[in-house]
Design a protein around this motif. Structure first.
Motif, short mmCIF file in Angstrom:
data_model
loop_
_atom_site.label_atom_id
_atom_site.label_comp_id
_atom_site.label_asym_id
_atom_site.label_seq_id
_atom_site.Cartn_x
_atom_site.Cartn_y
_atom_site.Cartn_z
N THR A 167 0.85 -1.20 0.00
CA THR A 167 0.00 0.00 0.00
C THR A 167 0.87 1.23 0.00
N ARG A 193 0.34 5.55 0.64
CA ARG A 193 -0.61 6.56 1.11
C ARG A 193 -0.56 7.79 0.19
N GLU A 234 -5.37 8.70 1.81
CA GLU A 234 -5.97 7.40 1.50
C GLU A 234 -4.89 6.41 1.10
N GLU A 235 -5.14 5.14 1.37
CA GLU A 235 -4.19 4.10 1.00
C GLU A 235 -4.59 3.47 -0.33
N HIS A 236 -3.64 3.40 -1.24
CA HIS A 236 -3.86 2.77 -2.53
C HIS A 236 -3.11 1.45 -2.56
N VAL A 280 0.13 1.97 -14.18
CA VAL A 280 -1.26 2.18 -13.81
C VAL A 280 -2.12 1.64 -14.96
N THR A 295 -6.14 0.71 -11.48
CA THR A 295 -5.40 -0.11 -10.53
C THR A 295 -3.90 0.02 -10.80
N GLU A 351 -0.42 9.11 -7.88
CA GLU A 351 -1.62 9.93 -7.71
C GLU A 351 -2.01 10.59 -9.03
N VAL A 403 -3.22 7.80 -11.62
CA VAL A 403 -4.50 7.21 -11.22
C VAL A 403 -5.64 8.18 -11.52
N GLN A 461 -8.72 7.45 -14.11
CA GLN A 461 -10.10 7.49 -13.63
C GLN A 461 -10.91 8.50 -14.41
#
Length: 238
Positions: free
Chosen positions: A15, A17, A21-23, A39, A44, A70, A73, A77
């Protein structure tokens, strides 16, 4: 020379952070020289690491790339959301017999009782429009099919007992040699007319040779010389 057994790949869960939040990052140990980070299209995060890399080194690598993760991702998204929104909209142009036509033109002639105002079509959700479009494709193939089957049956000296137009997901056509019944996919209306001719010839060949052996392909080459090119075309979206 003796073969060295390949080392099995192992995958571990880490993981990192980001923004409080933890990814989760799935890290696979494999025969690579460096740590690699990627990614996926769904957002994911995965990584690969040399087989003997310690967990501490992997975690340090991921932490040092937190900003990169970050950023990528968020980008993936956003692209996924944009695709989803586009899928929910009625498209401007639709493929019909290998050409792109406007939605208004596609439903303007009332074929099959589908003479709909543009405003009504635009108000449909994606699923409802898909059903409407497939019915239009079914009408188009049903209208074009008799002339094509008559020509190929005369050329090939074989006749189907029944032709049906169906909406199929995985096949362009199917044949039951025992009953000589043949079915063709309504979605063929999205492709050039030659694709419908190819499927008709293909299924009629099965009335002479049920399997896909050398005799079958020789028959198909004889009655539809462009079958390989057309088969490749049908592997791609219209």
């Amino acid at each position: 020379m003796a073969n060295r057994a390949a080392q099995p790949k192992t995958t571990s869960r880490f993981t990192v952070r980001i923004g409080g939040e933890e990814h989760v990052v799935l890290v696979t140990h494999k025969r690579v020289k460096n740590l690699n980070l990627r990614v996926r299209g769904d957002g994911t995060v995965v990584a690969s690491a040399p087989a003997r890399t310690t967990d501490a080194r992997i975690q340090a690598f991921l932490d040092s790339h937190a900003a990169w993760i970050e950023r990528h991702v968020a980008r993936k998204q956003a692209l996924s959301e944009a695709r989803g929104q586009a899928a929910d909209r009625v498209p401007e142009l639709i493929p019909l017999w290998g050409e792109l036509v406007s939605v208004r033109e596609l439903f303007a002639d009332g074929t099959g009782g589908k003479n709909l105002p543009s405003s009504d079509i635009r108000g449909l959700d994606a699923a409802s429009f898909e059903r409407l479009l497939l019915e239009r494709y079914r009408d188009e193939v049903a209208r074009a099919l008799p002339a094509v089957t008559e020509r190929f049956e005369a050329q090939m000296g074989v006749r189907a007992s029944r032709w049906q137009v169906r909406i199929m997901k995985t096949r362009w056509g199917s044949c039951t040699p025992r009953t000589a019944a043949i079915r063709v996919n309504a979605r063929l209306a999205a492709y050039p007319p030659a694709c419908l001719e190819f499927v008709v010839a293909h299924e009629l060949c099965h009335l002479m040779e049920p399997s896909h052996n050398a005799r079958f392909h020789a028959l198909l080459d004889r009655f539809c010389p462009a079958n390989r090119e057309l088969s490749r075309l049908l592997r791609h979206p219209a």
